[in-house]
Design a protein around this motif. Structure first.
Motif, PDB file in Angstrom:
ATOM      1  N   PHE A 146     -15.091  62.603  57.417  1.00 35.35           N
ATOM      2  CA  PHE A 146     -15.815  62.271  58.642  1.00 35.35           C
ATOM      3  C   PHE A 146     -15.391  63.244  59.744  1.00 35.35           C
ATOM      4  O   PHE A 146     -14.194  63.465  59.959  1.00 35.35           O
ATOM      5  N   GLY A 147     -16.364  63.800  60.439  1.00 32.34           N
ATOM      6  CA  GLY A 147     -16.041  64.682  61.568  1.00 32.34           C
ATOM      7  C   GLY A 147     -17.211  64.803  62.508  1.00 32.34           C
ATOM      8  O   GLY A 147     -18.298  65.213  62.100  1.00 32.34           O
ATOM      9  N   VAL A 148     -17.020  64.389  63.758  1.00 32.56           N
ATOM     10  CA  VAL A 148     -18.064  64.498  64.788  1.00 32.56           C
ATOM     11  C   VAL A 148     -17.503  65.305  65.961  1.00 32.56           C
ATOM     12  O   VAL A 148     -16.288  65.337  66.177  1.00 32.56           O
ATOM     13  N   PRO A 149     -18.375  65.960  66.725  1.00 35.58           N
ATOM     14  CA  PRO A 149     -17.881  66.924  67.710  1.00 35.58           C
ATOM     15  C   PRO A 149     -17.378  66.343  69.028  1.00 35.58           C
ATOM     16  O   PRO A 149     -16.855  67.082  69.842  1.00 35.58           O
ATOM     17  N   PHE A 150     -17.506  65.017  69.228  1.00 34.51           N
ATOM     18  CA  PHE A 150     -17.182  64.471  70.553  1.00 34.51           C
ATOM     19  C   PHE A 150     -15.856  63.707  70.607  1.00 34.51           C
ATOM     20  O   PHE A 150     -15.602  62.959  71.533  1.00 34.51           O
ATOM     21  N   LEU A 151     -15.014  63.907  69.597  1.00 31.53           N
ATOM     22  CA  LEU A 151     -13.732  63.185  69.577  1.00 31.53           C
ATOM     23  C   LEU A 151     -12.543  64.141  69.657  1.00 31.53           C
ATOM     24  O   LEU A 151     -12.553  65.211  69.036  1.00 31.53           O
ATOM     25  N   TRP A 152     -11.532  63.705  70.390  1.00 37.33           N
ATOM     26  CA  TRP A 152     -10.214  64.331  70.295  1.00 37.33           C
ATOM     27  C   TRP A 152      -9.518  63.771  69.070  1.00 37.33           C
ATOM     28  O   TRP A 152      -9.698  62.592  68.739  1.00 37.33           O
ATOM     29  N   THR A 153      -8.714  64.590  68.422  1.00 37.10           N
ATOM     30  CA  THR A 153      -7.830  64.062  67.386  1.00 37.10           C
ATOM     31  C   THR A 153      -6.414  64.468  67.794  1.00 37.10           C
ATOM     32  O   THR A 153      -6.225  65.557  68.347  1.00 37.10           O
ATOM     33  N   SER A 154      -5.473  63.592  67.533  1.00 38.32           N
ATOM     34  CA  SER A 154      -4.107  63.958  67.916  1.00 38.32           C
ATOM     35  C   SER A 154      -3.083  63.248  67.057  1.00 38.32           C
ATOM     36  O   SER A 154      -3.311  62.146  66.555  1.00 38.32           O
ATOM     37  N   LEU A 155      -1.966  63.938  66.877  1.00 39.55           N
ATOM     38  CA  LEU A 155      -0.840  63.378  66.118  1.00 39.55           C
ATOM     39  C   LEU A 155       0.415  63.529  66.965  1.00 39.55           C
ATOM     40  O   LEU A 155       0.685  64.605  67.508  1.00 39.55           O
ATOM     41  N   TRP A 156       1.165  62.417  67.055  1.00 45.49           N
ATOM     42  CA  TRP A 156       2.343  62.348  67.920  1.00 45.49           C
ATOM     43  C   TRP A 156       3.527  61.824  67.123  1.00 45.49           C
ATOM     44  O   TRP A 156       3.352  61.022  66.205  1.00 45.49           O
ATOM     45  N   ARG A 157       4.715  62.266  67.525  1.00 44.66           N
ATOM     46  CA  ARG A 157       5.917  61.732  66.884  1.00 44.66           C
ATOM     47  C   ARG A 157       6.717  60.958  67.912  1.00 44.66           C
ATOM     48  O   ARG A 157       6.917  61.426  69.040  1.00 44.66           O
ATOM     49  N   LYS A 158       7.156  59.778  67.506  1.00 47.85           N
ATOM     50  CA  LYS A 158       7.963  58.943  68.413  1.00 47.85           C
ATOM     51  C   LYS A 158       9.234  59.680  68.808  1.00 47.85           C
ATOM     52  O   LYS A 158       9.952  60.170  67.933  1.00 47.85           O
ATOM     53  N   LYS A 159       9.527  59.736  70.107  1.00 47.77           N
ATOM     54  CA  LYS A 159      10.746  60.423  70.572  1.00 47.77           C
ATOM     55  C   LYS A 159      11.946  59.552  70.323  1.00 47.77           C
ATOM     56  O   LYS A 159      11.841  58.319  70.431  1.00 47.77           O
TER      57      LYS A 159
END
Ligand code: SAM
Length: 238
Positions: free
Chosen positions: A225-238
């Motif tokens: 799935f991929g649409v052009p109007f979304l941000w995607t992000s990955l974060w690591r708990k500090k």
């Protein structure tokens, strides 16, 4: 709570909730016709989630999906070796997700529950939100982010996919309303859009950014799935 007396934080949150439409009453009918041409009704995982796994940015472990809808990302995580808990407020969505999992003989813990009923305690390697936070009222965000932070193990990952502004013509919000405007307008106008600056501002105190980019557009034949109007992000708990 005594009548409509505001005595504590919960009373205040509930009073603010009551100023807006009921979340459940919106989402149950939304999912009742499975033939509607809604892109995320297809059983395909987010392209970014696939990328995190295939590139080794995240590894199988225990996962929680928030606002999982009919379960496409939860199913993908289970197929890739995760133990998965997944919640959504919509009973119709959860029934659909359970059907999908049963057809594939997958043991996924789908629960019809509000994210605000959860209080996980350092349990998860991954918490994933694809399109849930941008439907949450701003006054609930503090509790939401605290729940996610607390629910992750040390060094655990949080994946967030949310609306970017400027895509009103193709299914996203046109403008990034600021939070005060939500209360002035008494509406989130179908979901909040976030600027990159706002996402970083909201998350950076407690999470280290691993990746933040726009979602890649996937064509209909793709398994992703991929649409052009979304941000995607990955974060690591500090
Ligand atoms: C845009 S849909 C995304 C569904 C799914 N993540 C996907 O991408 O296929 C947002 C989902 O968030 C759910 N949701 C909204 N508020 C919620 C809450 N307070 N607790 C649990 N789920 C919620 C809705 O029911 C809906 O299924």
């Amino acid at each position: 709570m005594m009548g409509k007396t505001i005595k504590n934080q919960d009373d205040l949150l509930m009073m603010l909730d009551s100023q807006f439409r009921s979340v459940k009453e919106f989402w149950d009918p939304f999912y009742s016709d499975r033939q509607r041409p809604v892109p995320f009704f297809h059983n395909k995982p987010d392209e970014n989630l696939n990328h995190y796994l295939s590139s080794g940015m995240i590894n199988p472990g225990r996962a929680l999906e928030l606002g999982c809808g009919p379960g496409r990302n939860a199913i993908f995580l289970k197929l890739n070796g995760f133990e998965v808990d997944a919640v959504d407020l919509s009973e119709v969505a959860i029934d659909w997700a359970k059907e999908r999992a049963n057809e594939l003989l997958l043991d996924i813990n789908f629960q019809c529950q509000s994210v605000f009923e959860l209080s996980p305690d350092h349990e998860y390697d991954l918490i994933y939100d694809s399109g849930c936070m941008h439907h949450l009222l701003p006054h609930r965000r503090i509790q939401y982010m605290e729940m996610i932070h607390n629910g992750l193990k040390s060094g655990g990952h949080f994946g967030l996919t949310c609306f970017a502004p400027g895509f009103g013509d193709i299914g996203g919000p046109q403008f990034d309303m600021n939070d005060w405007e939500v209360y002035e307008e008494k509406s989130m106008k179908g979901g909040l859009a976030f600027t990159e600056e706002k996402i970083r501002y909201l998350l950076s105190d407690h999470f280290e950014c691993i990746e933040l980019r726009m979602m890649e557009t996937m064509d209909q034949e793709s398994d992703l799935f991929g649409v052009p109007f979304l941000w995607t992000s990955l974060w690591r708990k500090k």
